[in-house]
Design a protein around this motif. Structure first.
Motif, PDB file in Angstrom:
ATOM      1  N   GLN A   9      -2.145  41.533  23.056  1.00  0.00           N
ATOM      2  CA  GLN A   9      -3.500  41.648  23.460  1.00  0.00           C
ATOM      3  C   GLN A   9      -4.405  40.804  22.540  1.00  0.00           C
ATOM      4  O   GLN A   9      -5.216  40.095  22.749  1.00  0.00           O
ATOM      5  CB  GLN A   9      -3.979  43.002  23.520  1.00  0.00           C
ATOM      6  N   ASP A  10      -3.898  40.814  21.259  1.00  0.00           N
ATOM      7  CA  ASP A  10      -4.896  40.047  20.312  1.00  0.00           C
ATOM      8  C   ASP A  10      -4.667  38.520  20.537  1.00  0.00           C
ATOM      9  O   ASP A  10      -5.621  37.905  20.392  1.00  0.00           O
ATOM     10  CB  ASP A  10      -3.971  40.319  18.858  1.00  0.00           C
ATOM     11  N   ARG A  11      -3.535  38.193  20.766  1.00  0.00           N
ATOM     12  CA  ARG A  11      -3.323  36.792  21.127  1.00  0.00           C
ATOM     13  C   ARG A  11      -4.053  36.418  22.632  1.00  0.00           C
ATOM     14  O   ARG A  11      -4.490  35.114  22.370  1.00  0.00           O
ATOM     15  CB  ARG A  11      -1.785  36.426  21.262  1.00  0.00           C
ATOM     16  N   ARG A  12      -4.360  36.963  23.223  1.00  0.00           N
ATOM     17  CA  ARG A  12      -5.093  36.894  24.620  1.00  0.00           C
ATOM     18  C   ARG A  12      -6.182  36.826  24.261  1.00  0.00           C
ATOM     19  O   ARG A  12      -7.300  35.777  24.725  1.00  0.00           O
ATOM     20  CB  ARG A  12      -4.931  37.789  25.571  1.00  0.00           C
ATOM     21  N   GLN A  13      -6.976  37.457  23.303  1.00  0.00           N
ATOM     22  CA  GLN A  13      -8.409  37.324  22.659  1.00  0.00           C
ATOM     23  C   GLN A  13      -8.585  36.192  22.089  1.00  0.00           C
ATOM     24  O   GLN A  13      -9.451  35.519  21.795  1.00  0.00           O
ATOM     25  CB  GLN A  13      -8.668  38.707  21.621  1.00  0.00           C
ATOM     26  N   ILE A  14      -7.566  35.759  21.221  1.00  0.00           N
ATOM     27  CA  ILE A  14      -7.467  34.583  20.480  1.00  0.00           C
ATOM     28  C   ILE A  14      -7.639  33.296  21.574  1.00  0.00           C
ATOM     29  O   ILE A  14      -8.599  32.353  21.475  1.00  0.00           O
ATOM     30  CB  ILE A  14      -6.385  34.324  19.665  1.00  0.00           C
ATOM     31  N   ALA A  15      -6.820  33.440  22.658  1.00  0.00           N
ATOM     32  CA  ALA A  15      -6.794  32.384  23.715  1.00  0.00           C
ATOM     33  C   ALA A  15      -8.173  32.181  24.489  1.00  0.00           C
ATOM     34  O   ALA A  15      -8.880  31.205  24.636  1.00  0.00           O
ATOM     35  CB  ALA A  15      -5.841  32.447  24.536  1.00  0.00           C
ATOM     36  N   LEU A  16      -8.801  33.446  24.362  1.00  0.00           N
ATOM     37  CA  LEU A  16     -10.166  33.417  25.155  1.00  0.00           C
ATOM     38  C   LEU A  16     -11.097  32.898  24.279  1.00  0.00           C
ATOM     39  O   LEU A  16     -12.139  32.179  24.782  1.00  0.00           O
ATOM     40  CB  LEU A  16     -10.412  34.939  25.494  1.00  0.00           C
ATOM     41  N   GLY A  17     -10.956  33.434  23.004  1.00  0.00           N
ATOM     42  CA  GLY A  17     -11.941  32.940  22.120  1.00  0.00           C
ATOM     43  C   GLY A  17     -11.829  31.222  21.733  1.00  0.00           C
ATOM     44  O   GLY A  17     -12.794  30.568  21.873  1.00  0.00           O
ATOM     45  N   LEU A  18     -10.673  30.815  22.105  1.00  0.00           N
ATOM     46  CA  LEU A  18     -10.605  29.238  22.009  1.00  0.00           C
ATOM     47  C   LEU A  18     -10.996  28.708  23.149  1.00  0.00           C
ATOM     48  O   LEU A  18     -11.917  27.469  22.994  1.00  0.00           O
ATOM     49  CB  LEU A  18      -8.998  28.937  21.812  1.00  0.00           C
ATOM     50  N   ALA A  19     -10.838  29.247  24.177  1.00  0.00           N
ATOM     51  CA  ALA A  19     -11.485  28.596  25.658  1.00  0.00           C
ATOM     52  C   ALA A  19     -12.962  28.736  25.403  1.00  0.00           C
ATOM     53  O   ALA A  19     -13.741  27.551  26.064  1.00  0.00           O
ATOM     54  CB  ALA A  19     -11.001  29.354  26.536  1.00  0.00           C
ATOM     55  N   ASP A  20     -13.522  29.660  24.689  1.00  0.00           N
ATOM     56  CA  ASP A  20     -14.897  29.695  24.812  1.00  0.00           C
ATOM     57  C   ASP A  20     -15.482  28.868  23.410  1.00  0.00           C
ATOM     58  O   ASP A  20     -16.612  28.922  23.479  1.00  0.00           O
ATOM     59  CB  ASP A  20     -15.517  31.107  24.586  1.00  0.00           C
ATOM     60  N   GLY A  21     -14.516  28.156  22.998  1.00  0.00           N
ATOM     61  CA  GLY A  21     -15.347  27.306  21.774  1.00  0.00           C
ATOM     62  C   GLY A  21     -15.631  27.923  20.631  1.00  0.00           C
ATOM     63  O   GLY A  21     -16.216  27.485  19.934  1.00  0.00           O
ATOM     64  N   LEU A  22     -15.014  29.267  20.408  1.00  0.00           N
ATOM     65  CA  LEU A  22     -15.599  29.915  19.058  1.00  0.00           C
ATOM     66  C   LEU A  22     -14.820  29.424  18.137  1.00  0.00           C
ATOM     67  O   LEU A  22     -13.619  29.020  17.955  1.00  0.00           O
ATOM     68  CB  LEU A  22     -15.193  31.289  19.260  1.00  0.00           C
ATOM     69  N   ALA A  23     -15.372  29.582  16.760  1.00  0.00           N
ATOM     70  CA  ALA A  23     -14.432  29.164  15.656  1.00  0.00           C
ATOM     71  C   ALA A  23     -13.606  30.376  15.351  1.00  0.00           C
ATOM     72  O   ALA A  23     -13.803  31.232  15.568  1.00  0.00           O
ATOM     73  CB  ALA A  23     -15.951  29.094  14.283  1.00  0.00           C
ATOM     74  N   TYR A  24     -12.611  29.812  14.367  1.00  0.00           N
ATOM     75  CA  TYR A  24     -11.597  30.607  14.045  1.00  0.00           C
ATOM     76  C   TYR A  24     -12.243  31.830  13.363  1.00  0.00           C
ATOM     77  O   TYR A  24     -11.663  33.298  13.392  1.00  0.00           O
ATOM     78  CB  TYR A  24     -10.812  30.146  13.096  1.00  0.00           C
ATOM     79  N   ALA A  25     -13.200  31.749  12.475  1.00  0.00           N
ATOM     80  CA  ALA A  25     -13.895  32.758  11.929  1.00  0.00           C
ATOM     81  C   ALA A  25     -14.493  34.024  12.702  1.00  0.00           C
ATOM     82  O   ALA A  25     -14.345  34.954  12.664  1.00  0.00           O
ATOM     83  CB  ALA A  25     -14.955  32.357  10.914  1.00  0.00           C
ATOM     84  N   GLU A  26     -14.957  33.238  13.787  1.00  0.00           N
ATOM     85  CA  GLU A  26     -15.657  34.307  15.032  1.00  0.00           C
ATOM     86  C   GLU A  26     -14.516  35.079  15.605  1.00  0.00           C
ATOM     87  O   GLU A  26     -14.650  36.159  15.968  1.00  0.00           O
ATOM     88  CB  GLU A  26     -16.467  33.499  15.857  1.00  0.00           C
ATOM     89  N   ILE A  27     -13.569  34.253  15.859  1.00  0.00           N
ATOM     90  CA  ILE A  27     -12.536  35.254  16.661  1.00  0.00           C
ATOM     91  C   ILE A  27     -11.778  36.238  15.636  1.00  0.00           C
ATOM     92  O   ILE A  27     -11.483  37.286  15.989  1.00  0.00           O
ATOM     93  CB  ILE A  27     -11.496  34.116  16.880  1.00  0.00           C
ATOM     94  N   ALA A  28     -11.452  35.709  14.440  1.00  0.00           N
ATOM     95  CA  ALA A  28     -11.108  36.820  13.419  1.00  0.00           C
ATOM     96  C   ALA A  28     -11.797  37.832  13.205  1.00  0.00           C
ATOM     97  O   ALA A  28     -11.478  39.105  13.027  1.00  0.00           O
ATOM     98  CB  ALA A  28     -10.952  35.845  11.954  1.00  0.00           C
TER      99      ALA A  28
END
Length: 240
Positions: A9-28
């Motif tokens: 589930q964490d990895r799915r959130q990471i994938a969604l964040g990347l798709a939305d153009g979020l920075a790594y810090a925001e996803i973290a």
């Protein structure tokens, strides 16, 4: 759970964040994880454009399985100096290598660069590199030749007349200057094309715009490299 291993589930959130153009810090922050955890996860599993949650999860499980299977037969990791965490160092070197590869270096050359950059000795011989990276001397020789051609590594001889390979501040400067020379050549060839294609034509205008852009970048890069060299050299003399 925060602080534990990443879940599917964490990895799915990471994938969604990347798709939305979020920075790594925001996803973290959303996952309550260190930014380095997300950066490492993405870079070792396809990068920001190639990351796939399910593929990343399966790849992580395979790596963990291989480590568990190999650990009874493999040697104990070498003790780290200065009380360093051996596993943290290994993961950092893996992440650093991935970032180097993202910049265009082939994998083995990237591993050699990371090895040289992270050694306390400041330099390594070919045999030391081969031993640390578990590759053949021929592979090291090929990698060093490539890196020298890119002005990223230089050779020096120690008191025993052995060749040692070094990455230092002056090499970064020389590498930047080599980049400036390459950009200058591109500026010249673009402006040559303006004359060949006819000033004022659409193609010639495009080439002139390219030349002006690269000319500005090369001048800025050369100036920044000179300033950095002067400032850092002054600081080193002050602290010595």
């Amino acid at each position: 759970m925060p602080g534990g291993r990443l879940t599917q589930q964490d990895r799915r959130q990471i994938a969604l964040g990347l798709a939305d153009g979020l920075a790594y810090a925001e996803i973290a922050r959303a996952l309550e994880r260190p930014t380095s955890t997300v950066t490492r996860e993405v870079m070792r599993n396809g990068g920001p454009t190639g990351y796939r949650a399910d593929l990343a999860h399966r790849a992580t499980e395979r790596r963990a399985h291989r480590r568990r299977s190999a650990s009874p037969r493999g040697p104990e990791p070498a003790p780290q100096p200065h009380g360093r965490d051996a596993e943290a160092v290994r993961e950092y070197e893996e992440l650093f290598t991935t970032v180097m590869m993202q910049s265009g270096l082939p994998k083995t050359m990237a591993r050699v660069m990371v090895c040289l950059l992270t050694t306390d000795a400041g330099s390594l011989t070919a045999s030391e590199l081969a031993q640390r990276l578990q590759v053949s001397p021929a592979t090291i020789s090929k990698s060093i030749a490539f890196l020298e051609g890119q002005t990223l590594v230089r050779r020096e001889r120690d008191e025993r007349r052995r060749e040692r390979y070094v990455v230092d501040d002056d090499l970064w400067y020389q590498s930047m200057i080599a980049s400036v020379r390459s950009l200058t050549q591109q500026v010249e060839i673009a402006r040559q094309g303006v004359g060949v294609l006819g000033p004022g034509t659409p193609a010639a205008v495009r080439l002139e715009n390219v030349a002006r852009f690269l000319d500005f970048v090369s001048e800025s890069l050369a100036r920044a490299a000179e300033q950095a060299r002067e400032i850092l050299s002054t600081k080193a003399e002050t602290t010595s």
